[in-house]
Design a protein around this motif. Structure first.
Motif, PDB file in Angstrom:
ATOM      1  N   TYR A 238       0.830  -1.206   0.000  1.00 19.50           N
ATOM      2  CA  TYR A 238       0.000   0.000   0.000  1.00 19.50           C
ATOM      3  C   TYR A 238       0.861   1.251   0.000  1.00 19.50           C
ATOM      4  O   TYR A 238       0.527   2.247  -0.649  1.00 19.50           O
ATOM      5  N   PHE A 244      -3.244   0.181  -4.681  1.00 19.97           N
ATOM      6  CA  PHE A 244      -4.438   0.415  -3.868  1.00 19.97           C
ATOM      7  C   PHE A 244      -5.017   1.815  -4.067  1.00 19.97           C
ATOM      8  O   PHE A 244      -5.979   2.189  -3.395  1.00 19.97           O
ATOM      9  N   ARG A 252     -11.797   2.777  -0.851  1.00 19.41           N
ATOM     10  CA  ARG A 252     -10.398   2.746  -0.431  1.00 19.41           C
ATOM     11  C   ARG A 252     -10.285   3.015   1.066  1.00 19.41           C
ATOM     12  O   ARG A 252      -9.485   2.397   1.768  1.00 19.41           O
TER      13      ARG A 252
END
Length: 356
Positions: A238, A244, A252
């Protein structure tokens, strides 16, 4: 209460990500060479969000365990929080106001001030620095206080709430608050919550994970090593990749709530015996509040040197970027260490008088 493993180094790494986020921004704004081509240079906000999850995790765990012992005191809780947060908060706030309103004009460095001292004191003394930062854009040294405001607001809300709730209902109430507030935050009707970044759902998430652990509801994730491994890998990805960074933002945010929550849980309770025992990293974690609070001041000083000293202006661009990064890190850590040792520690020792 025994300190949980691995969380102090985590604090240091998160504070470092915030520094990495702000350094290229200020350098670019002042026309200096900068480097931000890697995703990790753009994860400062997400680092603060994990700080929020961690704060909710630790604070609600403390309150819950005190409730179990029937030893929770709102007065003692607030005094401990005041002793930890206020001294450095008001020190940086005072310096920031002095810096932008007095020091920069004295140095003939232009900076637009569109607020009065009364407005500055009102918003920042009454726990609304996030609103002040958004309305007035008062400068980075003051603007970073927004996250401290979020935590202050959360403490004002959560302590009385958990005090009046029966301990057996706390998990259920927090879960409802997490879900309900998350939905309110992402609806257009309550857009003001997003405008001023009232992201309390991150703190609620940390609290829910903490109580699930206290109630032994997370034993199933400890049975196999694959779960904490996947969580840690996903969290690292991440921060160092863009995989992401998808839309919509609400999805998210939902992912990060639980990814960050279970990452913290894995480090503290499901680490399979892996523990960071470095005294240096643990100390850097202990002074991470100072690292966060002082980094903008040091960054401004470093940028000023590179703008004013001819010997630094003639350096190679790559060397300039590296040297600015090293000087900012070293200066921030040094000042945070001195602040912790000779200023903050005095107040931190007083906290022991308000523990049961």
């Amino acid at each position: 209460m025994k300190r949980l493993p691995n969380l102090d180094p985590l604090r240091f790494f998160l504070a470092s990500l915030v520094l990495l986020f702000h350094l290229p921004q200020l350098a670019a704004n002042q026309g200096l060479p900068y480097f931000d081509a890697l995703p990790i240079f753009h994860r400062g906000l997400e680092a603060v969000y994990m700080f929020f999850v961690l704060s909710g995790f630790l604070i609600i765990r403390i309150i819950y365990r005190a409730k179990i012992r029937e030893a929770f005191s709102i007065k003692d809780f607030y005094i401990r929080r005041i002793l930890r947060i206020f001294p450095l908060y008001y020190l940086v706030l005072g310096f920031g106001l002095l810096f932008y309103n007095v020091i920069l004009p004295f140095l003939n460095i232009p900076f637009e001030i569109n607020y009065t001292w009364k407005e500055a004191l009102f918003y920042n003394v009454f726990f609304l620095p996030n609103v002040f930062a958004k309305i007035y854009e008062p400068g980075g040294i003051i603007e970073i206080l927004w996250s401290i405001g979020i935590e202050e607001q959360f403490y004002l809300m959560i302590a009385p709430l958990l005090f009046i709730i029966n301990v057996k209902w706390i998990l259920r109430v927090l879960s409802i608050l997490l879900l309900g507030y998350f939905l309110l935050y992402w609806t257009d009707v309550f857009e003001v919550l997003r405008k001023y970044t009232f992201v309390f759902f991150y703190l609620f998430t940390g609290g829910v994970i903490a109580i699930l652990e206290e109630k032994k509801k997370l034993e199933f994730v400890k049975r196999k090593a694959i779960f904490p491994l996947l969580i840690c890998v996903a969290t690292i990805m991440y921060y160092i990749t863009d995989i992401f960074m998808f839309e919509p933002l609400w999805l998210r945010s939902l992912l990060t709530c639980f990814l960050f929550g279970f990452f913290i849980h894995s480090l503290a309770f499901n680490n399979r015996g892996v523990e960071v025992n470095s005294k240096i990293l643990n100390h850097f974690g202990s002074i991470s509040y100072g690292i966060y609070m002082f980094h903008a001041i040091v960054l401004n000083a470093v940028v000023f040197l590179f703008l004013k000293l001819e010997i630094l202006q003639n350096l190679d661009k790559t060397l300039t970027v590296i040297l600015m990064l090293l000087l900012t890190f070293a200066g921030t850590i040094l000042i945070a260490h001195l602040s912790y040792t000779y200023f903050e520690l005095y107040f931190l020792k007083l906290k022991n008088k308000f523990r049961k």
